[in-house]
Design an enzyme around this catalytic site. Structure first.
Site, PDB file in Angstrom:
ATOM      1  N   PHE A 129      -5.300  -4.575   0.376  1.00 47.06           N
ATOM      2  CA  PHE A 129      -5.138  -5.253   1.670  1.00 47.06           C
ATOM      3  C   PHE A 129      -4.762  -4.307   2.812  1.00 47.06           C
ATOM      4  CE2 PHE A 129      -0.967  -6.063   3.648  1.00 47.06           C
ATOM      5  CZ  PHE A 129      -0.124  -5.405   2.775  1.00 47.06           C
ATOM      6  N   LYS A 130      -4.210  -3.141   2.491  1.00 45.76           N
ATOM      7  CA  LYS A 130      -3.771  -2.242   3.561  1.00 45.76           C
ATOM      8  C   LYS A 130      -4.935  -1.792   4.442  1.00 45.76           C
ATOM      9  CE  LYS A 130       0.529  -0.819   1.413  1.00 45.76           C
ATOM     10  NZ  LYS A 130       0.474  -1.641   0.185  1.00 45.76           N
TER      11      LYS A 130
END
Ligand SMILES: *Cc1c(COP(=O)(O)O)cnc(C)c1O
Length: 580
Positions: A129-130
């Site tokens: 998700f980063k």
């Protein structure tokens, strides 16, 4: 919009978005917060319901970045390029999970597990998700540097540049490298502990061969890497000379970028449920909660901002692994580091199956604490209690530093509980969830047709492969859906679990959960053990065999001073000439 430090919101120090982006941490140790949380009326929110992901991101970012800083058309261009690297057309698709509850659980809970979804945040370049934030941050750095260079006093002046230096235990370094690779006037040096990150993560980072990317494998632990980075940043001459910058999760731009997917998934859920998207229908909108696998509190903090902006989120669930400082805070009002060491890691941090959440304290929690301490918290600029909240933060943070913990007054804890639930999930329950959601396809009750049809449409899946971080969020959601007495049959509560990584990124834990202690039913119905390529997206499979580049730094058996000296030398040699 201007930004102020949590530790001194009254100070004359007000930063633009650009300054907050480049500064990261405030000089007083605080974190930057916007001086007001933009309020968006429901009618306006619903008017965004049919925007594409990038269009929606643009609407939201515009509220936090003045037009005088980035024009609308430039921002649209940055946003568009940031999400063009994602492989899914929806950027962050919402997927319905199969209902794995037993008949008895379903009867007791009004079939609540029918309302469980995952929001897949892992379709970016590093499959975690980063990327959602760091793809944007890389482009934003490049944009501002280009403009600073255009405005140089004379053409013979040195270029404005930034040198990003960071330590990683896995996910952050990869996302930073993929966010910054090839960006003009940006160099990135990422330290990782040699041999102590997962093979996928190592492959992913070291196979990036762009000229501005430097992977450094340090002989030592993650903490050694972190200490070396801290030492470099605390040498102010060195920091200034190399224009050192950080992209860790306390950077405001990362939080801001993550707000988008709360709105986006909200609309996706309403559409999936067939709820008309107009204010008149609002009274009958179903309730939506988010369950967020949490480490440094960056991901879920974006949800808090979405809620405070006006998105009708019912509640936010903090899902932690055995590093449960946030869960203990919600239970007791006391924010305290653990005092006993983990038998596996030999350290205060527990080594778990969800390593990206293995933290001692959550660096972004200070931002939430400021809002809780300030009560209405909406306007640091105007609130009479704003500076008192900063005073409280300063006191709590200094007590944390000196004694390892602090307690907040009951009123502050109550405010937290009005919005947040928390659940702590063990390693055993994480493995069990991965197993249950995969093997559900073999449960006798399922229609045999479904088994022979592997390409079921979303919403009709008979199984799902969870990564261990996502599994923590799913277990937390299940516990609440199956036990919270306030969730009746009348008002259906939907829970969206944020899926923070592709299962292919953490294959050891996933394959063990699926392939070991296989349920008898599965064996009878023809289960064959799952392999890496079955669970990994193509980009990860394709990494194998790619050429790699990495600099190895010896520390003579763990001497950090030796390591630090070597890293200084590397920076000097690789980019020193670009600085005065
Ligand atoms: C970073 C990360 C988390 C934790 O996110 P925070 O913002 O630190 O709470 C969870 N899962 C994965 C896979 C991550 O990389």
């Amino acid at each position: 919009m201007r930004y102020r430090s949590t530790r001194d919101v009254d100070s004359a120090q007000k930063l633009t978005f650009e300054q907050a982006l480049f500064e990261g941490l405030a000089p007083d140790g605080g974190l930057y917060i916007p001086e007001a949380i933009p309020q968006v009326p429901l009618s306006k929110i619903l008017s965004w319901a049919n925007l594409s992901y990038s269009e929606l991101a643009l609407e939201i970012f515009r509220l936090y970045i003045d037009e005088s800083e980035i024009s609308v058309s430039d921002l649209a261009d940055i946003v568009e390029r940031s999400y063009a690297t994602f492989t899914h057309k929806d950027i962050t698709p919402l997927v319905k999970l199969p209902n794995v509850a037993s008949e008895e659980e379903n009867a007791r809970s009004h079939h609540n597990l029918e309302n469980l979804y995952v929001l897949e945040l892992f379709h970016g370049p590093t499959c975690a998700f980063k990327d959602v934030a760091l793809q944007f941050v890389g482009n934003a750095f490049e944009y501002f540097l280009k403009r600073r260079n255009q405005n140089k006093a004379s053409p013979s002046d040195r270029d404005h540049r930034i040198t990003v230096v960071g330590a990683t235990s896995g996910d952050t370094g990869g996302a930073a490298i993929y966010g910054l690779r090839g960006k003009e006037n940006v160099s990135v040096f990422i330290l990782h502990p040699k041999g102590r990150i997962s093979p996928v993560q190592e492959q992913q980072m070291t196979s990036v061969l762009d000229d501005n990317v430097f992977n450094i494998a340090v002989e030592g632990s993650f903490d050694d890497c972190q200490d070396i980075v801290k030492a470099l940043f605390s040498d102010l001459d060195f920091k200034k000379r190399f224009q050192l910058g950080a992209v860790n999760s306390i950077n405001w731009a990362r939080i801001m970028a993550q707000i988008t997917y709360y709105f986006y998934s909200y609309f996706a859920l309403l559409k999936a449920k067939g709820v008309p998207l107009d204010t008149a229908s609002y009274a009958v909108l179903t309730k939506i909660r988010f369950s967020v696998p949490t480490g440094n509190f960056g991901d879920i903090l974006a949800g808090y901002f979405a809620l405070r902006m006006g998105l009708p989120i019912d509640r936010l669930i903090i899902a932690t692994n055995e590093n449960d400082i946030l869960h203990r805070f919600l239970e007791t009002g006391s924010y305290t580091k653990p005092t006993t060491t983990c038998p596996v890691s030999g350290d205060l941090v527990r080594a778990t199956l969800s390593p990206a959440m293995d933290i001692l304290i959550s660096s972004n929690f200070e931002r939430l604490l400021w809002y809780l301490a300030n009560g209405d918290g909406r306007t640091p600029a105007e609130s009479p209690d704003a500076q008192a909240a900063s005073e409280a933060i300063r006191e709590w943070m200094s007590t944390l530093k000196s004694t390892g913990g602090f307690s907040v007054p009951e009123t502050v804890l109550e405010r937290a509980r009005q919005v947040f639930d928390s659940v702590c999930v063990s390693n055993a329950d994480t493995t069990d969830a991965i197993k249950r959601y995969y093997h559900h396809q073999y449960s006798q009750a399922l229609d045999q047709d479904q088994l022979s049809n592997p390409t079921l449409p979303a919403g009709a899946r008979s199984s799902y492969v969870l990564d261990p971080h996502t599994a923590v969020g799913v277990v937390a959601a299940e516990r609440i859906l199956l036990s919270d007495a306030s969730i009746g049959s009348a008002a259906a509560v939907n829970v969206v679990c944020l899926s923070t990584a592709s299962p292919g990124k953490f294959p050891e834990a996933v394959l063990t959960a699926i392939n070991e202690s296989v349920p008898t039913e599965s064996t009878q119905l023809g289960f064959v053990p799952v392999e890496y390529r079955d669970i990994a997206p193509q980009v990860l499979v394709d990494l194998e065999g790619l050429p790699k580049r990495c600099i190895f730094v010896e520390t003579e058996g763990g001497n950090k001073a030796v390591g630090e000296k070597a890293i200084r030398h590397i920076l000097e040699e690789k980019v020193g000439a670009g600085f005065v």
